[in-house]
Design an enzyme around this catalytic site. Structure first.
Site, PDB file in Angstrom:
ATOM      1  N   GLY B 145      10.807  -9.777  11.384  1.00  0.00           N
ATOM      2  CA  GLY B 145       9.552  -9.828  12.247  1.00  0.00           C
ATOM      3  C   GLY B 145       8.378  -9.488  11.426  1.00  0.00           C
ATOM      4  O   GLY B 145       8.497  -8.831  10.401  1.00  0.00           O
ATOM      5  N   CYS B 146       7.337 -10.109  11.770  1.00  0.00           N
ATOM      6  CA  CYS B 146       6.092  -9.845  11.126  1.00  0.00           C
ATOM      7  C   CYS B 146       5.792  -8.406  11.003  1.00  0.00           C
ATOM      8  O   CYS B 146       5.184  -7.876  10.116  1.00  0.00           O
ATOM      9  CB  CYS B 146       4.940 -10.990  11.546  1.00  0.00           C
ATOM     10  N   HIS B 147       5.252  -7.875  12.328  1.00  0.00           N
ATOM     11  CA  HIS B 147       5.048  -6.621  12.320  1.00  0.00           C
ATOM     12  C   HIS B 147       6.026  -5.478  11.642  1.00  0.00           C
ATOM     13  O   HIS B 147       5.865  -4.736  10.922  1.00  0.00           O
ATOM     14  CB  HIS B 147       4.888  -6.118  13.765  1.00  0.00           C
TER      15      HIS B 147
END
Lengths: 337, 337, 337, 337
Positions: B145-147
């Site tokens: 995931g990006c976060h």
């Protein structure tokens, strides 16, 4: 081993974009980068996005430091290019991103610029008829201005085809803030520009003579506007038709003029150019319409002021001058969103 | 002839960025792109910046349309990956940009997601110890995931080195709007987000279990914030030191962990990560400090949520899985300004 | 006839916002405005949005020019307030928007500031217990810092109620660019800040001692971040609960503390503070949650850094000091979108 | 006790701005607010910035719910105003912020709008000669369009004075995103609009007939552009001079026309209108120049599309219709930065 390249004035926005493109270019090697106030600093301290060149050090902008190259890009303030260029040895090709060598008419120059007139170099817009070959044969080439590139590409084919009149062309050209440079000024602070639109130099903009010279426009009304975004130019160009015409015909003239061009695209009917679609690329998007009420031809033109409006254009010129593939190292796809 | 590649769900922002990277990739050929609502449309109508793929047409997302490839990227909504993956013939490698196959713990999955638990695939963060080889050997890999990517890269080496405690890690992770996707919603309108900062899903964010699983963090406080910009994540990570420590020591641990990594860079002292420096690239910038007052270790981490946070990461994974140069087609220089 | 008011240092952003509020205030009359570099210029040339005061002229910042008033606002650079204040005749009330008179502890002052320690004035946050009466009785009041106001309002009631621990409070406080002032600097150019998030002064921020002093926090980790918008602060505050607690209980403590407060609002469950909702107003929005994973209390706090973070706060203080209606001239509704 | 006021369609951006202005208005009391999809919700849930009206509840848009008032504002989608207005009892004054009742010419209406032509109401631009008295005497008034207001105020005095020709007026009018409304659409997402400029409805914009009708322009070229900011319109207007003229003369005509006008200001020489200077206010800024090259008159005009372009204008009309002070409740100072 690629061609040896230097960039003078590489600490500004156009210079930074040039370094970014050169770092990824398959046939060009950056051997020297210079700056003025930032001389002695590392590239990574000035351009934190340029990781691949982060440890290079800016040297002073002197002929000695920059001359041992095949091609030198000048990204200097107005008035500084001619002096430096004169001190270069023969055989060093030069692309000037500044405005010193664009105008052929001393009177036009004197009206818009301070300082001595410097003779014009080959004008660096390959998409103009005949210009590609001239650039390939030239040692010294003057890059287009960013506003000028957006307008000229919209106007030139229509005048050449006799579809639009050279009289009374009216342009509003709206640009992102990087076009105003990197010198600190209150009016360019983020707090000032976000949420703001404002026109500037209304009535007398330096890009007007360049547009006229390159297109044959006889009377031009040109209004530049500053928009709250870092990059991009959208020009809205209103021309008088020579005879009643429709949008499809105008689009056909543009499409014909740019058939085969790698960087200029006339959009399909129903789609308008978006500056965001050109960000980081050397692409130009064009669309044509005819105003229902006035019958005027409307061309909208979008590009990245640091791409086809400055550094991308400059690399395209260098590719031609060094007899490389014209598209080498130049993205056509923008970065979005 | 490059490897044959397909992208399922290519009409969103992560899918679009993937297409942009794939179009410029020297060893990968896009042979099919699918979409749901946009099936039948041309890529250029959906992604006006993707000139080089403008005339490709989105097909429906079916196994038949996507299976005749070496590697398939899935950029589908949550819950849609497992079903499609199950119908693919053997030999088709898959990188899933969604969240279906990231978590190993069914209980953690059930707490944050609807639908049936799907077994975890190889976790796709090559910079974690041992993970590069695992990815290269895998047929199915789950993208980060990006976060999560921004936080894990900041945290993992400090826990591995015993410098920071796995207890009570506190993160605020601020993201641009593209991380929220391309579905129309009032709260994501430009009018709403410009000039606005707001936290969301406070108290229970889906990225928390992923960060814990990948780093060994035992208790994590994670607050995501939405910022008025299209791209970028800045994570500010506060960790408890195991013993009193200085910024230089922390920076040394990070620098050591990422020595030789092509995409992760610990900045020189005195410079903070900037999301703008990573835009459009696969780069991550890290910096470390120690809070004078609390003694907590502070790591700041910046990346492009569509780059190393999604599509760039996915291409890096594909490069490994196809035994190409890991950096092929992946820019390290950001687009700025 | 209203009270006679002067503003010293009115050419910056806080000073400009103060003028905007004062121009619309029913009981206060601006009789003098001063500036340094802009002395001699008209207000309209420096603040083009302040039409109602456009023809006023900035005078030099001298005691003579500013003393014949009931109340003087100081919006001066750090270190300039004490000297000017000392030269004012008795009876002139003063609100200092700067940081010279906030800290009571000379050691804390010496750690974060240059120059001589100046004794603290009455601390200007009316929502703190007992502070409203103290302000009303004071001749000299020190306005809060903008980051400090957002954090203190989130933290103080929870510590006072014994719900949260004074140890190990962790704050990320993200601000718009006007908080960084109006002096030209490359890092604050629109081209630099749009699309960018970056932390600054990580590890040692001047607002930390102010927050500790006003709340009783013992150890504080404070990270300020700059966001691409002109105004607004969003603080995400993570506190340790004294015992296991739920979001409803925390919200109740905050709601109780601010019951009857005109400018501080605890939002209904399910809604997060948005900085855009406070733009141009003196309002603060608060929300509470408890992190599922860590059990930490999370308070999010939004305000306009130029409103309740600076000029709005200052007008609220002046209203109290002049025994006017505390809310006079102070909007509670923000400007959105 | 003030006049009783209702707002129909108050959940959009123009409706929200109207509520903000009405909440602060000294002589008007909001007694009913209606919405369609948001009926039953509280104002604070839909407009989180409107703290002072946060607990009001949107009712359905029916004549019964809205009729017991002195004046009703209609902020409804196109085509919905006429039907509702017809069902109101006599004595209820109405200001329509929509476009249903602006055009006097059925043919012009049919060309740009669907649905049946509705007779024009009194045109709501008080600064036009004679219009202030007409509005004060009217029961039904049609608010200007936002683009139209910016252009008409720039053009009308120059045609009236015989300085500029009614033929061949060319306008580019660039607007913030709130002008495009609050309905969710991909093209209006923050991710799409930030960093983007794009023209829309090129060749046939609905505001053209309104501008022609109000000014006497005979042929008009009008290009609207969408800019990455929430609010504001900047119109650049190029007119043909009737005889050779200078900027000072044009400025004098404008200054003379707007002498004594509370909301329209011709800027001093050397300053250009800025949309940010008008944010949140009912102000308009104008400047004039003459293009050196073409001799065309250039007028630049800035306003807040939700202020003098919509809700501010509507309140000004209501003030006139209810025989209040025309400026009551209307700020002239913008919110900046």
């Amino acid at each position: 081993m690629g061609h040896r390249i230097a960039v003078a004035g590489a600490s500004g926005y156009a210079g930074g974009e040039l370094l970014r493109l050169l770092a990824a270019h398959p046939d060009l090697d950056v051997v020297a980068v210079s700056a003025h106030a930032n001389a002695g600093q590392r590239v990574g301290d000035v351009h934190p996005h340029l990781r691949s060149l982060a440890d290079r050090v800016f040297v002073e902008t002197t002929p000695e430091a920059l001359a041992d190259v095949d091609l030198l890009f000048l990204a200097l303030p107005h008035g500084a290019s001619a002096g430096l260029a004169a001190q270069l040895p023969p055989g060093v090709k030069v692309v000037d991103l500044g405005s010193d060598h664009r105008l052929t008419d001393p009177a036009a120059y004197a009206r818009y610029y301070d300082g001595d007139f410097a003779p014009a170099w080959t004008y660096g817009l390959p998409e103009l008829p005949g210009q590609r070959a001239a650039i390939a044969a030239a040692e010294r080439v003057a890059n287009t201005g960013c506003h000028a590139a957006a307008s000229i590409l919209a106007i030139a084919p229509l005048l050449a085809a006799g579809v639009a009149s050279p009289d009374d062309v009216v342009v509003t050209s709206t640009s992102g803030t990087s076009g105003a440079g990197r010198s600190p000024a209150v009016r360019l602070l983020g707090s000032e520009v976000m949420g703001d639109l404002t026109a500037y130099k209304v009535g007398a903009h330096r890009h007007a003579p360049e547009i006229k010279q390159a297109t044959g426009v006889r009377t031009l009304t040109f209004v530049p506007v500053l928009a709250p975004m870092p990059r991009g130019i959208l020009a809205t160009v209103a021309l008088r038709p020579v005879s009643a015409t429709g949008a499809a015909d105008v689009r056909a003239v543009l499409a014909d003029a740019y058939a085969g061009e790698p960087f200029v695209r006339v959009l399909p009917e129903g789609r308008q150019p978006r500056t965001s679609a050109t960000t980081g690329s050397n692409s130009v998007q064009l669309q044509a319409a005819v105003d229902e009420d006035s019958g005027r031809i409307l061309v909208t033109s979008a590009l990245d002021n640091l791409g086809k409006g400055a550094a991308g254009q400059a690399v395209q010129l260098a590719n031609l001058m060094l007899h490389l593939d014209e598209t080498a190292g130049l993205p056509v796809d923008g970065i979005a969103p």
